[in-house]
Write a protein that holds these residues in place. Structure first.
Motif, PDB file in Angstrom:
ATOM      1  N   THR A   1       0.814  -1.212   0.000  1.00  0.00           N
ATOM      2  CA  THR A   1       0.000   0.000   0.000  1.00  0.00           C
ATOM      3  C   THR A   1       0.850   1.266   0.000  1.00  0.00           C
ATOM      4  O   THR A   1       0.391   2.316  -0.440  1.00  0.00           O
ATOM      5  CB  THR A   1      -0.977   0.028   1.194  1.00  0.00           C
ATOM      6  OG1 THR A   1      -0.221  -0.059   2.406  1.00  0.00           O
ATOM      7  CG2 THR A   1      -1.958  -1.134   1.117  1.00  0.00           C
ATOM      8  N   GLN A   2       2.088   1.185   0.502  1.00  0.00           N
ATOM      9  CA  GLN A   2       2.932   2.371   0.569  1.00  0.00           C
ATOM     10  C   GLN A   2       4.378   1.970   0.798  1.00  0.00           C
ATOM     11  O   GLN A   2       4.654   0.975   1.455  1.00  0.00           O
ATOM     12  CB  GLN A   2       2.465   3.270   1.722  1.00  0.00           C
ATOM     13  CG  GLN A   2       3.267   4.540   1.906  1.00  0.00           C
ATOM     14  CD  GLN A   2       2.654   5.425   2.973  1.00  0.00           C
ATOM     15  OE1 GLN A   2       1.536   5.906   2.830  1.00  0.00           O
ATOM     16  NE2 GLN A   2       3.384   5.643   4.050  1.00  0.00           N
ATOM     17  N   ILE A   3       5.307   2.782   0.279  1.00  0.00           N
ATOM     18  CA  ILE A   3       6.733   2.659   0.588  1.00  0.00           C
ATOM     19  C   ILE A   3       7.150   3.977   1.229  1.00  0.00           C
ATOM     20  O   ILE A   3       6.819   5.051   0.722  1.00  0.00           O
ATOM     21  CB  ILE A   3       7.586   2.418  -0.676  1.00  0.00           C
ATOM     22  CG1 ILE A   3       7.120   1.170  -1.424  1.00  0.00           C
ATOM     23  CG2 ILE A   3       9.071   2.301  -0.308  1.00  0.00           C
ATOM     24  CD1 ILE A   3       7.722   1.028  -2.821  1.00  0.00           C
ATOM     25  N   THR A   4       7.844   3.905   2.356  1.00  0.00           N
ATOM     26  CA  THR A   4       8.316   5.097   3.053  1.00  0.00           C
ATOM     27  C   THR A   4       9.832   5.025   3.200  1.00  0.00           C
ATOM     28  O   THR A   4      10.369   3.969   3.527  1.00  0.00           O
ATOM     29  CB  THR A   4       7.691   5.202   4.459  1.00  0.00           C
ATOM     30  OG1 THR A   4       6.270   5.144   4.339  1.00  0.00           O
ATOM     31  CG2 THR A   4       8.096   6.488   5.168  1.00  0.00           C
ATOM     32  N   TRP A   5      10.505   6.138   2.964  1.00  0.00           N
ATOM     33  CA  TRP A   5      11.948   6.245   3.218  1.00  0.00           C
ATOM     34  C   TRP A   5      12.168   7.229   4.350  1.00  0.00           C
ATOM     35  O   TRP A   5      11.582   8.319   4.370  1.00  0.00           O
ATOM     36  CB  TRP A   5      12.684   6.743   1.976  1.00  0.00           C
ATOM     37  CG  TRP A   5      12.984   5.666   0.986  1.00  0.00           C
ATOM     38  CD1 TRP A   5      12.221   5.288  -0.085  1.00  0.00           C
ATOM     39  CD2 TRP A   5      14.131   4.823   0.975  1.00  0.00           C
ATOM     40  NE1 TRP A   5      12.833   4.264  -0.760  1.00  0.00           N
ATOM     41  CE2 TRP A   5      14.011   3.954  -0.133  1.00  0.00           C
ATOM     42  CE3 TRP A   5      15.256   4.706   1.789  1.00  0.00           C
ATOM     43  CZ2 TRP A   5      14.966   2.989  -0.451  1.00  0.00           C
ATOM     44  CZ3 TRP A   5      16.212   3.753   1.482  1.00  0.00           C
ATOM     45  CH2 TRP A   5      16.060   2.909   0.379  1.00  0.00           C
ATOM     46  N   GLN A   6      13.016   6.826   5.307  1.00  0.00           N
ATOM     47  CA  GLN A   6      13.439   7.710   6.395  1.00  0.00           C
ATOM     48  C   GLN A   6      14.953   7.800   6.359  1.00  0.00           C
ATOM     49  O   GLN A   6      15.627   6.916   5.824  1.00  0.00           O
ATOM     50  CB  GLN A   6      13.012   7.151   7.756  1.00  0.00           C
ATOM     51  CG  GLN A   6      11.519   7.077   7.942  1.00  0.00           C
ATOM     52  CD  GLN A   6      11.136   6.477   9.293  1.00  0.00           C
ATOM     53  OE1 GLN A   6      11.883   5.698   9.875  1.00  0.00           O
ATOM     54  NE2 GLN A   6       9.961   6.837   9.785  1.00  0.00           N
TER      55      GLN A   6
ATOM     56  N   VAL B   1       6.069   6.686  -1.260  1.00  0.00           N
ATOM     57  CA  VAL B   1       5.677   6.303  -2.612  1.00  0.00           C
ATOM     58  C   VAL B   1       4.323   5.620  -2.497  1.00  0.00           C
ATOM     59  O   VAL B   1       4.158   4.655  -1.747  1.00  0.00           O
ATOM     60  CB  VAL B   1       6.698   5.343  -3.256  1.00  0.00           C
ATOM     61  CG1 VAL B   1       6.311   5.053  -4.703  1.00  0.00           C
ATOM     62  CG2 VAL B   1       8.115   5.910  -3.182  1.00  0.00           C
ATOM     63  N   LEU B   2       3.345   6.153  -3.232  1.00  0.00           N
ATOM     64  CA  LEU B   2       1.994   5.613  -3.229  1.00  0.00           C
ATOM     65  C   LEU B   2       1.676   5.054  -4.613  1.00  0.00           C
ATOM     66  O   LEU B   2       2.258   5.493  -5.609  1.00  0.00           O
ATOM     67  CB  LEU B   2       0.993   6.713  -2.850  1.00  0.00           C
ATOM     68  CG  LEU B   2       1.188   7.302  -1.446  1.00  0.00           C
ATOM     69  CD1 LEU B   2       0.379   8.571  -1.264  1.00  0.00           C
ATOM     70  CD2 LEU B   2       0.808   6.272  -0.396  1.00  0.00           C
ATOM     71  N   PRO B   3       0.742   4.094  -4.681  1.00  0.00           N
ATOM     72  CA  PRO B   3       0.494   3.415  -5.964  1.00  0.00           C
ATOM     73  C   PRO B   3       0.068   4.342  -7.096  1.00  0.00           C
ATOM     74  O   PRO B   3       0.527   4.191  -8.219  1.00  0.00           O
ATOM     75  CB  PRO B   3      -0.600   2.399  -5.644  1.00  0.00           C
ATOM     76  CG  PRO B   3      -1.096   2.704  -4.285  1.00  0.00           C
ATOM     77  CD  PRO B   3      -0.084   3.566  -3.602  1.00  0.00           C
ATOM     78  N   ARG B   4      -0.784   5.320  -6.820  1.00  0.00           N
ATOM     79  CA  ARG B   4      -1.258   6.199  -7.893  1.00  0.00           C
ATOM     80  C   ARG B   4      -0.479   7.506  -7.966  1.00  0.00           C
ATOM     81  O   ARG B   4      -0.192   8.010  -9.042  1.00  0.00           O
ATOM     82  CB  ARG B   4      -2.753   6.513  -7.707  1.00  0.00           C
ATOM     83  CG  ARG B   4      -3.633   5.312  -7.985  1.00  0.00           C
ATOM     84  CD  ARG B   4      -5.114   5.643  -7.841  1.00  0.00           C
ATOM     85  NE  ARG B   4      -5.919   4.424  -7.876  1.00  0.00           N
ATOM     86  CZ  ARG B   4      -6.129   3.637  -6.834  1.00  0.00           C
ATOM     87  NH1 ARG B   4      -5.576   3.917  -5.669  1.00  0.00           N
ATOM     88  NH2 ARG B   4      -6.867   2.552  -6.945  1.00  0.00           N
TER      89      ARG B   4
ATOM     90  N   PHE C   1       6.788   0.293  -8.121  1.00  0.00           N
ATOM     91  CA  PHE C   1       5.837  -0.008  -7.046  1.00  0.00           C
ATOM     92  C   PHE C   1       5.182  -1.368  -7.251  1.00  0.00           C
ATOM     93  O   PHE C   1       5.069  -2.163  -6.312  1.00  0.00           O
ATOM     94  CB  PHE C   1       4.773   1.101  -6.970  1.00  0.00           C
ATOM     95  CG  PHE C   1       3.968   1.063  -5.709  1.00  0.00           C
ATOM     96  CD1 PHE C   1       4.364   1.788  -4.594  1.00  0.00           C
ATOM     97  CD2 PHE C   1       2.807   0.310  -5.632  1.00  0.00           C
ATOM     98  CE1 PHE C   1       3.620   1.748  -3.425  1.00  0.00           C
ATOM     99  CE2 PHE C   1       2.063   0.270  -4.465  1.00  0.00           C
ATOM    100  CZ  PHE C   1       2.470   0.987  -3.360  1.00  0.00           C
ATOM    101  N   ASN C   2       4.764  -1.662  -8.479  1.00  0.00           N
ATOM    102  CA  ASN C   2       4.072  -2.927  -8.754  1.00  0.00           C
ATOM    103  C   ASN C   2       4.954  -4.146  -8.532  1.00  0.00           C
ATOM    104  O   ASN C   2       4.457  -5.247  -8.287  1.00  0.00           O
ATOM    105  CB  ASN C   2       3.517  -2.937 -10.178  1.00  0.00           C
ATOM    106  CG  ASN C   2       2.406  -1.913 -10.352  1.00  0.00           C
ATOM    107  OD1 ASN C   2       1.689  -1.611  -9.414  1.00  0.00           O
ATOM    108  ND2 ASN C   2       2.303  -1.354 -11.539  1.00  0.00           N
ATOM    109  N   ASN C   3       6.275  -3.951  -8.610  1.00  0.00           N
ATOM    110  CA  ASN C   3       7.221  -5.052  -8.357  1.00  0.00           C
ATOM    111  C   ASN C   3       7.744  -5.042  -6.918  1.00  0.00           C
ATOM    112  O   ASN C   3       8.719  -5.716  -6.611  1.00  0.00           O
ATOM    113  CB  ASN C   3       8.400  -4.975  -9.330  1.00  0.00           C
ATOM    114  CG  ASN C   3       7.966  -5.242 -10.754  1.00  0.00           C
ATOM    115  OD1 ASN C   3       6.928  -5.839 -10.998  1.00  0.00           O
ATOM    116  ND2 ASN C   3       8.763  -4.783 -11.700  1.00  0.00           N
ATOM    117  N   LYS C   4       7.108  -4.217  -6.065  1.00  0.00           N
ATOM    118  CA  LYS C   4       7.523  -4.084  -4.664  1.00  0.00           C
ATOM    119  C   LYS C   4       9.000  -3.682  -4.566  1.00  0.00           C
ATOM    120  O   LYS C   4       9.757  -4.198  -3.748  1.00  0.00           O
ATOM    121  CB  LYS C   4       7.240  -5.361  -3.865  1.00  0.00           C
ATOM    122  CG  LYS C   4       5.757  -5.718  -3.817  1.00  0.00           C
ATOM    123  CD  LYS C   4       5.507  -6.975  -2.996  1.00  0.00           C
ATOM    124  CE  LYS C   4       4.034  -7.271  -2.852  1.00  0.00           C
ATOM    125  NZ  LYS C   4       3.402  -7.808  -4.021  1.00  0.00           N
TER     126      LYS C   4
END
Length: 128
Positions: free
Chosen positions: A38-43, A58-61, A80-83
């Protein structure tokens, strides 16, 4: 790296070393899961900012969105679709040395993350 008992899910990252002024690729992706991403976050936690600081999501749309002000040295080059949450980071400076954390929000298993140390060549390691 966190995994749930009985699952083979893994978040793959790794340590990165780059010369000052160079370009670093911060690799991060999930394997062996059928969960929905559903989401990727970088810190990041760096010499300049010694506390964990949200960098981008990073969000899907919507794609990649900076959280606390933009930094055009960062470019999301994953898929995103490939995780795949991989970032490209150009013109790396001494102040950027530190730890970058990639967090995948997966359903139903929850957050899975990996920490990627970023080291600059020729620098003494004072960062903890």
């Amino acid at each position: 790296m966190q995994t749930l008992p009985g699952t083979a899910l893994q978040v793959i990252g790794g340590s990165v070393t780059v010369e000052q002024g160079g370009t670093a690729i911060l690799p991060c992706y999930v394997i062996d899961t059928t969960d929905d991403l559903t989401q990727i976050t970088w810190q990041r936690r760096t010499r300049e900012k010694p506390h964990n600081d949200n960098l981008l999501t990073v969000l899907p749309r919507e794609g990649a969105q900076f959280v606390n002000g933009g930094d055009d040295r960062f470019k999301y080059i994953g898929n995103f679709n490939n995780k795949n949450g991989t970032l490209q980071f150009s013109n790396v400076a001494l102040k950027d040395e530190g730890s970058y954390t990639c967090i995948f929000t997966l359903f139903p298993s929850g957050n899975q993350k990996t920490e990627i140390p970023l080291n600059l060549l020729g620098m003494k390691k004072h960062f903890i």
